[in-house]
Design a protein around this motif. Structure first.
Motif, short mmCIF file in Angstrom:
data_model
loop_
_atom_site.label_atom_id
_atom_site.label_comp_id
_atom_site.label_asym_id
_atom_site.label_seq_id
_atom_site.Cartn_x
_atom_site.Cartn_y
_atom_site.Cartn_z
N MET C 189 -1.14 3.03 6.55
CA MET C 189 0.02 2.73 6.15
C MET C 189 -0.62 2.64 4.92
SD MET C 189 2.62 0.15 7.14
CE MET C 189 3.41 -0.95 5.82
N VAL C 190 0.22 2.93 3.49
CA VAL C 190 -0.56 3.00 1.97
C VAL C 190 0.12 2.97 0.98
CG1 VAL C 190 -1.61 4.06 0.30
CG2 VAL C 190 -2.26 4.82 2.32
N CYS C 191 0.55 1.48 0.77
CA CYS C 191 1.21 0.78 -0.49
C CYS C 191 1.24 0.84 -1.46
CB CYS C 191 2.14 -0.45 0.07
SG CYS C 191 2.56 -0.22 1.74
N VAL C 192 1.54 1.94 -2.52
CA VAL C 192 1.32 1.01 -4.41
C VAL C 192 2.85 0.17 -3.90
CG1 VAL C 192 1.45 1.62 -6.32
CG2 VAL C 192 0.82 3.39 -4.56
N THR C 193 2.31 -1.19 -4.84
CA THR C 193 3.50 -2.31 -4.95
C THR C 193 2.78 -3.33 -5.79
OG1 THR C 193 4.76 -4.36 -3.71
CG2 THR C 193 2.30 -3.47 -2.61
N HIS C 194 4.20 -4.50 -6.27
CA HIS C 194 3.08 -5.52 -7.16
C HIS C 194 2.52 -6.63 -6.41
CE1 HIS C 194 3.00 -2.96 -10.75
NE2 HIS C 194 4.00 -2.55 -10.57
N GLU C 195 3.73 -6.28 -5.05
CA GLU C 195 3.70 -7.48 -3.87
C GLU C 195 2.80 -8.48 -3.49
OE1 GLU C 195 6.89 -9.31 -4.00
OE2 GLU C 195 7.82 -8.47 -5.03
N MET C 196 2.02 -9.20 -4.15
CA MET C 196 1.02 -9.55 -3.72
C MET C 196 0.72 -10.17 -2.45
SD MET C 196 -1.59 -8.25 -5.91
CE MET C 196 -0.15 -6.72 -6.25
N GLY C 197 1.79 -10.94 -2.49
CA GLY C 197 2.20 -12.44 -1.07
C GLY C 197 2.03 -10.48 -0.48
N PHE C 198 3.00 -9.96 -0.28
CA PHE C 198 3.14 -9.21 0.93
C PHE C 198 1.64 -8.64 1.71
CE2 PHE C 198 3.95 -5.74 3.41
CZ PHE C 198 3.63 -4.18 3.21
N ALA C 199 0.76 -8.14 0.62
CA ALA C 199 -0.43 -7.45 -0.04
C ALA C 199 -1.79 -8.34 1.23
CB ALA C 199 -1.42 -6.67 -0.95
N ARG C 200 -1.46 -9.75 0.47
CA ARG C 200 -2.12 -10.85 0.87
C ARG C 200 -2.39 -11.18 2.52
NH1 ARG C 200 -3.81 -15.44 -3.03
NH2 ARG C 200 -5.41 -16.02 -2.22
N GLU C 201 -0.94 -10.49 3.33
CA GLU C 201 -0.62 -10.81 4.49
C GLU C 201 -1.26 -9.73 5.00
OE1 GLU C 201 3.93 -12.99 4.37
OE2 GLU C 201 3.40 -12.11 5.77
N VAL C 202 -0.44 -8.89 5.02
CA VAL C 202 -0.64 -7.38 5.34
C VAL C 202 -1.67 -6.57 5.43
CG1 VAL C 202 1.38 -5.68 6.65
CG2 VAL C 202 2.49 -7.62 5.70
N ALA C 203 -1.45 -6.50 4.23
CA ALA C 203 -2.97 -5.82 4.02
C ALA C 203 -4.54 -5.60 4.85
CB ALA C 203 -3.07 -5.44 2.44
N ASP C 204 -5.00 -4.63 4.75
CA ASP C 204 -5.84 -4.39 5.61
C ASP C 204 -6.96 -4.64 4.67
OD1 ASP C 204 -5.14 -2.33 8.64
OD2 ASP C 204 -4.77 -4.66 8.26
N ARG C 205 -6.81 -4.06 3.54
CA ARG C 205 -7.72 -3.51 2.71
C ARG C 205 -6.72 -3.22 0.99
NH1 ARG C 205 -10.80 1.17 1.62
NH2 ARG C 205 -9.35 2.05 3.61
#
Lengths: 231, 226, 242
Positions: C189-205
């Motif tokens: 997945m490549v996500c452009v998002t402002h949801e930092m909570g999501f990024a913190r939890e789910v993103a690998d990078r």
């Protein structure tokens, strides 16, 4: 098929007929326009009036004229209307080019109601807040309409009105049905007399195209010079 | 007036049918609906071409549209009825002539409606269709045009009203549509011109106003749904 | 899986993407963030060629996506794209939205497409809305359908362009939930998002962009606790203030 002979378009009897037709078409357009525009403005003001009965009458006028084809209007004014006139008036009409007169009446009404709708949409294009703002600085109702609403409504109405004028120009062709000797009448007359349909119709086509495109060009230039600036 | 209607109502409605070709109001209605229907594929094609990104497609269509809109419909009728037979050797009947010209005009006006509808559709619709892998023709067929036609329905009904009014021009080349029949009746009766032509006007009014109201209601319903 | 090499894009004189080079591996979840106008949406839209580039190369699965003769439609069929404004087809039901592409691209019969679509709708929690039309659904529901619609093509890659930015706050969670479970299933997945909570939890990078350039790339913990560049620091400070 006989070859195309442009010489008949440039001089001679057929040429004269066609030119007379062209001139009458222009005259019908001008005369009808002069009546249709003020008529349209009045009906438009009726339809946007605050007085409900006026609005209703305006709507009846527009719908009853608009939903009947121009040809039927022409037939009515030429064949039916004179019967309603007192004898003296009818004789007067028949002695003074009744075809052209009835054509102008029919065209004025038909075009007039379409122009009324164009002007009405122009008025409606100006947000109500404009008049509110004008009243808020102290302008009376009449002054507000005259100085703030109508100028803006006018600018918005001009392009559709010019487009309607092109329609009017084209609609004069239908007057041939009651025998008005305009462009189409003469073109058909030349065709019947000489079998030269291509030359006659080419003349008519060029005539209609030129005037239509000139009016459209005017509309285009107007829009460039006076663009509608939304509030 | 009532005995006028009583005597001539059938003639007014269907002309000389079955002793002759169909005429009158039936012919007017059939011709209008038929022309609009036949013009639909033509209008769709032209409309899509109008919004094409390729100038070589856009410009010829724009020119055609400008030309057709700059000349009176009656003139084109004359060209087709009087000139075409001299070139092709085939004499087209009045009804066929009117049908051909109406299909041309309707096609051009429908093209404008379709083009406007395509331009008005949110860009995201085409984008999401293409993102799924649909080709441009598929995206047009499955996503853009169904919506364009649905949104353009009030305008299409208005075009039908214009077409009904335009059929009256067939009178001039002798087509037995309803205005022509009215004049025939007037010639027969002679003393009731006002009644005859008022009935004619009323007929058109009921038909055209009825359809216009339908278009208006459709527009209202669609505005509420969104 | 996705390789960008010195990608550049111009809008007239405006340099929208500046020498972008990046890799996204299979099963990775990459979040692209940054201030408005940084080029993040532009970047993600170049990946399925909704936007064209003016320089550099983009390769997916080793193939240059701008190669001459490459079938763009086929490329797009292999990438799922979720839009900020959902873009569901209003004239079709929820189920029809999901089966349209698979059936018309001959990926599946109508029956198979329906079954798979219903399965996906079940996963996003909207199987009961299968015969509803989009205008009857809330924003959050529409976006979940949009995700199911993209997944119906069984793409190996999913791209999300600000999927929750157009949603009312109470609906953001349901969409992020779907995206989270997708990530757990191993989707690239490549996500452009402002949801930092999501990024913190789910993103690998996290990839941080500003003014068309990639300024930072880091693991979420590193990025959030220790941003390197002043721009990133400013960005995170602004986010915290919200």
């Amino acid at each position: 098929m006989p070859s195309f002979d442009p010489s008949i378009l440039q001089s001679g009897q057929y040429h004269d007929w066609l030119v007379q037709g062209f001139i009458l078409s222009l005259q019908l357009t001008a005369a009808s326009f002069v009546v249709a525009l003020p008529l349209g403005a009045i009906v438009a003001l009726m339809r946007t009036s605050a007085v409900a009965p006026l609005r209703a009458i305006g709507a009846v006028i527009v719908e009853s004229i608009r939903n009947v084809p121009l040809l039927a209007h022409l037939l009515f004014w030429y064949f039916a209307f004179p019967e309603l006139l007192p004898d003296a008036a009818r004789e007067f009409l028949y002695a003074h080019n009744p075809e052209a007169v009835c054509a102008v009446v029919a065209l004025s009404l038909y075009s007039g109601v379409h122009m009324a709708e164009d002007i009405r949409s122009g008025i409606r294009a100006v947000p109500a807040s404009q008049v509110e703002a004008a009243r808020s600085v102290g302008l009376g109702r009449f002054a507000a309409v005259r100085l703030v609403l109508l100028p803006q409504a006018f600018r918005a109405s001009v392009p559709p009105l010019l487009s309607q004028t092109v329609n009017l120009w084209k609609d004069t062709s239908v007057a041939t049905v009651i025998g008005a000797a305009e462009m189409m009448y003469q073109a058909a007359r030349v065709e019947t007399a000489s079998f030269r349909s291509a030359e006659a119709f080419t003349f008519a086509t060029l005539a209609y195209l030129t005037v239509s495109l000139l009016i459209s060009l005017a509309a285009h230039l107007y829009q460039r010079r006076f663009p509608v600036r939304p509030a | 007036m009532l005995e006028l209607i009583d005597t001539y109502w059938l003639y007014f409605l269907v002309g000389q049918y079955p002793d002759g070709p169909l005429g009158g109001l039936a012919l007017t209605v059939l011709l209008s609906f038929g022309a609009l229907l036949l013009a639909m594929p033509f209008g769709l094609l032209l409309g899509v071409a109008r919004v094409s990104t390729r100038r070589s497609i856009r410009w010829p269509v724009a020119t055609l549209v400008q030309l057709v809109r700059a000349v009176p419909l009656l003139l084109v009728v004359f060209w087709v009825y009087f000139f075409l037979p001299a070139v092709t050797g085939v004499k087209t009947g009045q009804a066929t002539t009117m049908l051909m010209v109406l299909v041309l005009f309707d096609g051009v006006y429908l093209a404008e409606i379709v083009a406007a509808g395509i331009r008005a559709l949110p860009k995201g619709q085409l984008e999401s269709a293409r993102s799924l892998g649909l080709s441009y023709p598929q995206a047009l067929r499955l996503v853009v045009l169904p919506q364009t036609l649905r949104n353009g329905l009030p305008s299409i009904v208005s075009q039908l009203v214009s077409t009904i009014k335009a059929t009256s021009l067939g009178y001039i080349i002798g087509l037995s549509e309803v205005s022509f029949i009215a004049t025939q009746v007037n010639t027969l009766v002679f003393t009731q011109a006002v009644e005859v032509y008022l009935i004619l006007a009323l007929t058109y009014f009921i038909l055209c106003f009825g359809l216009s109201r339908l278009a208006f209601l459709l527009e209202r319903r669609m505005a509420r749904a969104s | 899986m996705i390789v960008l090499d010195k990608v550049n894009k111009f809008y007239g004189d405006y340099h929208a993407l500046v020498d972008i080079s990046e890799r996204v591996e299979k099963n990775e979840v990459v979040v692209v963030c940054g201030p408005s106008g940084s080029g993040k949406s532009t970047l993600i839209r170049t990946l399925n060629r909704l936007e064209e580039i003016d320089g550099g190369t983009i390769s997916i699965d080793g193939r240059d996506i701008h190669a001459r003769g490459l079938d763009v439609d086929r490329l797009r069929a292999g990438i799922g794209f979720v839009f900020q404004h959902f873009n569901l087809f209003p004239h079709l039901t929820v189920l029809e939205n999901c089966t349209l592409a698979p059936v018309n691209l001959k990926r599946a019969s109508l029956k198979e497409a329906r079954e798979y679509a219903l399965d996906l709708l079940q996963q996003v929690g909207l199987a009961h809305k299968r015969d509803a039309y989009p205008n009857a659904l809330s924003g959050g529901q529409q976006q979940r359908v949009a995700i199911a619609r993209a997944l119906a093509m069984r793409p190996p890659i999913m791209l999300f362009d600000e999927p929750t930015s157009a949603l009312d706050p109470e609906m953001v969670g349901e969409v992020l939930g779907v995206m989270r479970s997708l990530a757990h299933q191993g989707m690239t997945m490549v996500c452009v998002t402002h949801e930092m909570g999501f990024a913190r939890e789910v993103a690998d990078r996290i990839v941080f962009m500003s003014e068309g350039e990639i300024l930072e790339r880091a693991k979420p913990e590193d990025f959030f606790t220790n941003p390197q560049t002043p721009r990133a620091q400013q960005f995170l400070a602004d986010r915290r203030r919200e």
